[in-house]
Design a protein around this motif. Structure first.
Motif, PDB file in Angstrom:
ATOM      1  N   THR A   5     -13.743   6.721  -2.417  1.00 34.63           N
ATOM      2  CA  THR A   5     -13.675   6.336  -3.427  1.00 34.63           C
ATOM      3  C   THR A   5     -13.083   6.003  -4.132  1.00 34.63           C
ATOM      4  OG1 THR A   5     -14.888   7.963  -3.982  1.00 34.63           O
ATOM      5  CG2 THR A   5     -16.381   6.503  -2.317  1.00 34.63           C
ATOM      6  N   GLU A   6     -11.504   6.269  -3.823  1.00 34.24           N
ATOM      7  CA  GLU A   6     -10.621   6.499  -4.927  1.00 34.24           C
ATOM      8  C   GLU A   6     -10.601   5.364  -5.632  1.00 34.24           C
ATOM      9  OE1 GLU A   6      -9.964   5.958  -2.264  1.00 34.24           O
ATOM     10  OE2 GLU A   6      -8.197   4.187  -1.204  1.00 34.24           O
ATOM     11  N   SER A   7     -11.151   3.692  -5.637  1.00 33.04           N
ATOM     12  CA  SER A   7     -10.896   3.277  -6.808  1.00 33.04           C
ATOM     13  C   SER A   7     -11.671   2.266  -6.571  1.00 33.04           C
ATOM     14  CB  SER A   7      -9.450   1.626  -6.540  1.00 33.04           C
ATOM     15  OG  SER A   7      -9.382   1.834  -4.538  1.00 33.04           O
ATOM     16  N   ASN A   8     -12.074   0.475  -7.385  1.00 33.04           N
ATOM     17  CA  ASN A   8     -12.628   0.154  -7.351  1.00 33.04           C
ATOM     18  C   ASN A   8     -12.305  -1.336  -6.336  1.00 33.04           C
ATOM     19  OD1 ASN A   8     -14.004   0.697  -9.934  1.00 33.04           O
ATOM     20  ND2 ASN A   8     -14.071  -1.276 -10.904  1.00 33.04           N
TER      21      ASN A   8
ATOM     22  N   SER B  38      -7.218  -1.089   9.892  1.00 28.90           N
ATOM     23  CA  SER B  38      -7.539  -1.818   8.381  1.00 28.90           C
ATOM     24  C   SER B  38      -7.130  -1.488   7.252  1.00 28.90           C
ATOM     25  CB  SER B  38      -9.095  -1.419   8.645  1.00 28.90           C
ATOM     26  OG  SER B  38      -9.380  -2.092   7.525  1.00 28.90           O
ATOM     27  N   ASP B  39      -6.132  -2.675   6.765  1.00 31.64           N
ATOM     28  CA  ASP B  39      -5.585  -2.049   5.205  1.00 31.64           C
ATOM     29  C   ASP B  39      -4.280  -1.506   4.878  1.00 31.64           C
ATOM     30  OD1 ASP B  39      -5.258  -0.925   2.885  1.00 31.64           O
ATOM     31  OD2 ASP B  39      -6.690   0.680   2.792  1.00 31.64           O
ATOM     32  N   ARG B  40      -4.378  -0.281   6.164  1.00 33.90           N
ATOM     33  CA  ARG B  40      -2.858   0.539   5.989  1.00 33.90           C
ATOM     34  C   ARG B  40      -2.299   0.685   7.585  1.00 33.90           C
ATOM     35  NH1 ARG B  40      -4.440   4.948   1.584  1.00 33.90           N
ATOM     36  NH2 ARG B  40      -5.248   3.923  -0.379  1.00 33.90           N
ATOM     37  N   THR B  41      -1.228   0.890   7.090  1.00 35.92           N
ATOM     38  CA  THR B  41      -0.393   1.292   9.300  1.00 35.92           C
ATOM     39  C   THR B  41      -0.264   2.532   8.768  1.00 35.92           C
ATOM     40  OG1 THR B  41       1.463   0.828   8.008  1.00 35.92           O
ATOM     41  CG2 THR B  41       0.342  -0.630   9.114  1.00 35.92           C
TER      42      THR B  41
ATOM     43  N   ASP C  49       5.130   1.698   0.765  1.00 41.14           N
ATOM     44  CA  ASP C  49       5.967  -0.152   1.052  1.00 41.14           C
ATOM     45  C   ASP C  49       5.681  -0.940  -0.426  1.00 41.14           C
ATOM     46  OD1 ASP C  49       6.145   0.594   3.337  1.00 41.14           O
ATOM     47  OD2 ASP C  49       4.221  -0.688   3.678  1.00 41.14           O
ATOM     48  N   ARG C  50       4.940  -0.574  -1.390  1.00 44.76           N
ATOM     49  CA  ARG C  50       5.404  -1.198  -2.615  1.00 44.76           C
ATOM     50  C   ARG C  50       6.314  -0.419  -3.033  1.00 44.76           C
ATOM     51  NH1 ARG C  50      -1.220  -0.395  -4.121  1.00 44.76           N
ATOM     52  NH2 ARG C  50      -2.107  -2.629  -2.647  1.00 44.76           N
ATOM     53  N   THR C  51       6.567   0.456  -3.045  1.00 47.95           N
ATOM     54  CA  THR C  51       7.444   0.955  -4.226  1.00 47.95           C
ATOM     55  C   THR C  51       8.927   0.554  -2.926  1.00 47.95           C
ATOM     56  OG1 THR C  51       6.299   3.129  -4.337  1.00 47.95           O
ATOM     57  CG2 THR C  51       9.000   3.399  -4.145  1.00 47.95           C
TER      58      THR C  51
ATOM     59  N   HIS D 215       0.664   1.012  -9.449  1.00 49.22           N
ATOM     60  CA  HIS D 215       0.197   0.331  -7.750  1.00 49.22           C
ATOM     61  C   HIS D 215      -1.010  -0.097  -7.488  1.00 49.22           C
ATOM     62  CE1 HIS D 215       3.872   2.763  -5.485  1.00 49.22           C
ATOM     63  NE2 HIS D 215       4.276   1.827  -6.085  1.00 49.22           N
ATOM     64  N   ASN D 216      -1.825   0.474  -8.364  1.00 50.67           N
ATOM     65  CA  ASN D 216      -3.007  -0.495  -8.143  1.00 50.67           C
ATOM     66  C   ASN D 216      -3.620  -0.892  -9.931  1.00 50.67           C
ATOM     67  OD1 ASN D 216      -4.616   2.046  -9.002  1.00 50.67           O
ATOM     68  ND2 ASN D 216      -5.881   1.805  -6.975  1.00 50.67           N
ATOM     69  N   ASP D 217      -4.530  -0.951 -10.082  1.00 51.47           N
ATOM     70  CA  ASP D 217      -5.392  -1.776 -10.967  1.00 51.47           C
ATOM     71  C   ASP D 217      -6.179  -0.415 -11.632  1.00 51.47           C
ATOM     72  OD1 ASP D 217      -4.146  -4.384 -10.471  1.00 51.47           O
ATOM     73  OD2 ASP D 217      -6.101  -4.867  -9.957  1.00 51.47           O
TER      74      ASP D 217
ATOM     75  N   VAL E 230      -1.316  -3.758  -8.748  1.00 56.14           N
ATOM     76  CA  VAL E 230      -1.976  -4.366  -7.756  1.00 56.14           C
ATOM     77  C   VAL E 230      -3.079  -4.398  -7.819  1.00 56.14           C
ATOM     78  CG1 VAL E 230      -1.159  -4.261  -5.502  1.00 56.14           C
ATOM     79  CG2 VAL E 230       1.076  -4.065  -6.648  1.00 56.14           C
ATOM     80  N   ASP E 231      -3.702  -4.817  -7.283  1.00 54.12           N
ATOM     81  CA  ASP E 231      -5.359  -5.133  -6.149  1.00 54.12           C
ATOM     82  C   ASP E 231      -5.886  -6.305  -6.554  1.00 54.12           C
ATOM     83  OD1 ASP E 231      -5.440  -3.237  -4.824  1.00 54.12           O
ATOM     84  OD2 ASP E 231      -6.964  -1.684  -6.300  1.00 54.12           O
ATOM     85  N   GLY E 232      -5.833  -6.801  -8.499  1.00 54.13           N
ATOM     86  CA  GLY E 232      -6.658  -8.063  -9.002  1.00 54.13           C
ATOM     87  C   GLY E 232      -8.073  -7.917  -8.439  1.00 54.13           C
TER      88      GLY E 232
HETATM   89  O1  AHR Z   1      -4.624   0.473   0.408  1.00 53.00           O
HETATM   90  C1  AHR Z   1      -4.787  -0.664  -0.784  1.00 53.00           C
HETATM   91  C2  AHR Z   1      -4.872   0.372  -2.036  1.00 53.00           C
HETATM   92  O2  AHR Z   1      -6.051   0.934  -1.152  1.00 53.00           O
HETATM   93  C3  AHR Z   1      -5.016  -0.640  -2.993  1.00 53.00           C
HETATM   94  O3  AHR Z   1      -4.393  -0.935  -3.673  1.00 53.00           O
HETATM   95  C4  AHR Z   1      -5.511   0.917  -3.669  1.00 53.00           C
HETATM   96  O4  AHR Z   1      -6.229   0.476  -4.951  1.00 53.00           O
HETATM   97  C5  AHR Z   1      -6.499   1.780  -3.403  1.00 53.00           C
HETATM   98  O5  AHR Z   1      -7.673   2.474  -2.693  1.00 53.00           O
END
Ligand code: AHR
Length: 618
Positions: free
Chosen positions: A335-338, A412-415, A469-471, A523-525, A551-553
């Motif tokens: 639950t690290e981020s919104n 889902s979302d990450r590799t 990847d963002r780096t 790397h995130n908002d 990043v995120d929006g």
């Molecule tokens: O994998 C996406 C990232 O994971 C988002 O940018 C970050 O906010 C999250 O927790």
């Protein structure tokens, strides 16, 4: 030909229609007209693309398809696009001859109608959907195969390239070289450019072998050139050279037949995307939601063994009785981020709406806990497993267990970083490298300066795909702007509170060293918002004294932009639930899934924040 006419028109007839109005739109009884601009209609792979488009279009009674052939000329393809647009088509499918040269006319078309790009993309994002292969991955898979083929002894390779400078040539070569790089006893001793053509490959390689002697492997970037290479070796009476190609087309002269006959040791399928282009074109014309920005198609190895075992293409699917409710095990990062909260919500809601039973585990940011969750799904015999890996590494063993149990894995979302790509079925999510690039491009364009710029980077969870990847995307763009310098890189673990703590420490250190921070790239908002708090506490004005891009929006980022404290947020959509459930259902209904489904995303600078905020969904 006559039978195809209801849905197929060729250029001369189209030109006539375009010049002597009324437009094709008015002249046809069909609901939709799709224009297809082909780079050429001579290469077998492109002919296959056309045939796939025609076959799929032929299944739709309300659709007419019009083809143009640019005969490898950029000028002609630009002209073709104008002709198609003037004739009143509803949607354009285009496979560019040259990505850069065609970009302006594609932008022009995209302003008027939806545009689907096939095989090669363009500069920028002025298109509706890209469908194509991952050429670097194909090259990498070919390199891995050749490494295994050569075994511990290693050996010498000749590489045969397609037309100079084209993106697939560069990417396939890069991937191939990456894969063989760790093996010092494998060397590329010759590189030949044969423009994708069989006869040129045969002639050039005959001369090369006559001069330089035998090699162990020839890697040709398509099957036609691989065929030419095989002929050259046979002509010179040289036995035992293993030839590897790419394309894997069916039919009498296709790669599959070349493998079957022993001319090639292996080939890698490179789908044309023709069928998918028509399917998605119809979805776009019917205004369906959830259209991704990019679809990367699956590649598979073709050898004599895979042909004999009938294992060509995707592995067999588990059978599910029609009245069975699918059980999906999902291991979330935490639950690290919104962003993550919105992602969880999207998955839970979509599962409910799709009638899929969700077994959800929150891994609380602990990689071991996430691996244990996946293992528990296997024990529980769920139908399918999906997860968003906290870090990329460490997945191979448990994913092998899932494969052995016959349970497909969706990312889902990450590799993940695994050698055996067959351990997962499909990935859906963002292009994190592109997010890094977009952040840097926006920054350079916003600051427009040649003076030194000191950047502090707040990294995501170390070892996670978005951090890596963002780096890399961010640095890739900065490389050409040496005055933009990253002076500090530290992780804030994607958390708001950690972002704040880390920024407090960085600010103290910078003051001690009398150094100044001009820019924050987070790397995130959430981390950016935490850092904003830390800056304000020491009297800095975030957004003014320090330019901030993250990043995120998320909605909070928009509020911060409206308050003038954040300058730009690069979108990364967490709303992956509907796409995931659709992919799960498609999978069990036997549909082909792309290897990667990349979400459509934007860049939001502060100037647009007020107007956009009301429409933000997370
Ligand atoms: O994998 C996406 C990232 O994971 C988002 O940018 C970050 O906010 C999250 O927790």
């Amino acid at each position: 030909m006559i039978r195809r006419l209801p849905f197929l028109l060729l250029l001369p007839l189209l030109c006539a229609l375009a010049t002597c109005r009324p437009s094709i739109r008015d002249a046809t009884p069909f609901d939709y007209v799709i224009g297809v601009s082909m780079a050429n209609l001579t290469e077998p792979w492109r002919i296959n693309m056309r045939d796939e488009i025609m076959a799929e279009a032929g299944t739709r009674k309300n659709l007419r398809v019009v083809f143009t052939d640019a005969a490898d000329s950029n000028g002609r393809q630009i002209q073709d696009v104008h002709t198609l647009l003037d004739s009143g088509i509803d949607l354009l499918i285009l496979s560019p001859n040259d990505s850069e040269a065609l970009s302006p006319v594609i932008t022009e078309a995209y302003r008027r109608i939806p545009v689907i790009l096939l095989d090669r993309s363009v500069i920028g994002f002025d298109y509706t959907l890209f469908i194509g292969p991952d050429n670097r991955l194909i090259g990498k898979q070919a390199g891995q195969y050749v490494t295994e083929l050569l075994g511990g002894k290693g050996g010498k390779i000749v590489e045969i390239l397609g037309r100079s400078g084209s993106p697939p040539v560069l990417d396939r070569s890069l991937g191939f070289r990456e894969a063989i790089a760790p093996r010092r006893n494998i060397t590329i001793v010759g590189t030949i450019v044969a423009d994708w053509l069989r006869d040129k490959s045969e002639d050039e390689l005959t001369a090369w072998l006559a001069k330089n002697g035998r090699v162990d492997v020839i890697f040709a970037q398509n099957d036609a050139m691989a065929d030419g290479a095989h002929r050259a070796a046979r002509k010179l009476g040289i036995d035992g050279i293993r030839v590897v190609g790419i394309d894997g087309l069916p039919g009498p002269h296709g790669g599959i037949e070349l493998v079957r006959s022993g001319a090639l040791s292996a080939t890698f399928t490179c789908p044309t995307g023709g069928k998918e282009a028509v399917i998605y074109a119809m979805d776009i014309l019917h205004r369906e939601g959830g259209i991704p920005k990019k679809m990367i198609l699956r590649t598979s190895l073709v050898t004599e063994r895979t042909i004999e075992s009938g294992a060509l293409g995707a592995p067999p699917r588990p059978r599910i009785p029609p009245d069975h409710r699918i059980v999906l095990g999902f291991a979330q990062t935490g639950t690290e981020s919104n962003w993550r909260l919105a992602n969880t919500e999207s998955i839970k809601t979509a599962a409910r709406q799709a009638g899929i039973d969700l077994v959800f585990v929150d891994s609380e940011g602990q990689p071991e806990k996430q691996i244990a969750a996946v293992r528990s799904f296997i024990e529980r015999k769920v139908d399918i497993i999906a997860f968003s890996p906290i870090v990329e590494s460490g997945w191979e063993p448990v994913m092998r267990e899932a494969k052995a149990a016959g349970i497909p894995v969706f990312l889902s979302d990450r590799t993940v970083d695994v050698k055996d790509e067959s351990l997962w079925t499909t990935f859906m999510g963002s292009d994190f490298v592109e997010e890094g690039r977009r952040s840097a491009r926006w920054l350079i364009n916003y600051m427009k300066t040649d003076k030194p710029v000191n950047i502090v980077e707040l990294l995501g969870t170390i070892g996670s795909a978005p951090e890596i990847d963002r780096t890399s995307g961010f640095k890739e763009i900065l490389k050409d702007h040496p005055n933009f310098r990253i002076i500090v890189s530290e992780t804030g673990n994607f958390e708001r509170s950690t972002g704040k703590e880390v920024m407090q420490r960085i600010l103290r250190d910078l003051t001690d060293k009398s150094e100044k921070m001009d820019v924050l790239f987070a790397h995130n908002d959430d981390m950016a918002i935490g850092a904003i708090g830390a800056m304000e506490a020491v009297g800095l004005k975030p957004g003014k004294d320090v330019v901030i891009v993250s990043v995120d929006g998320i909605r909070d980022a928009f509020t911060a932009m409206i308050a003038g404290k954040l300058n730009c947020s690069v979108e990364c959509s967490p709303l992956l639930g509907p796409q995931l459930m659709k992919a799960v259902k498609d999978y069990f209904s036997g549909k082909d899934l792309p290897v990667k489904i990349i979400t459509s995303e934007g860049v939001f600078p502060a100037e647009v924040a007020r107007a956009v905020l009301p429409s933000r969904k997370y």
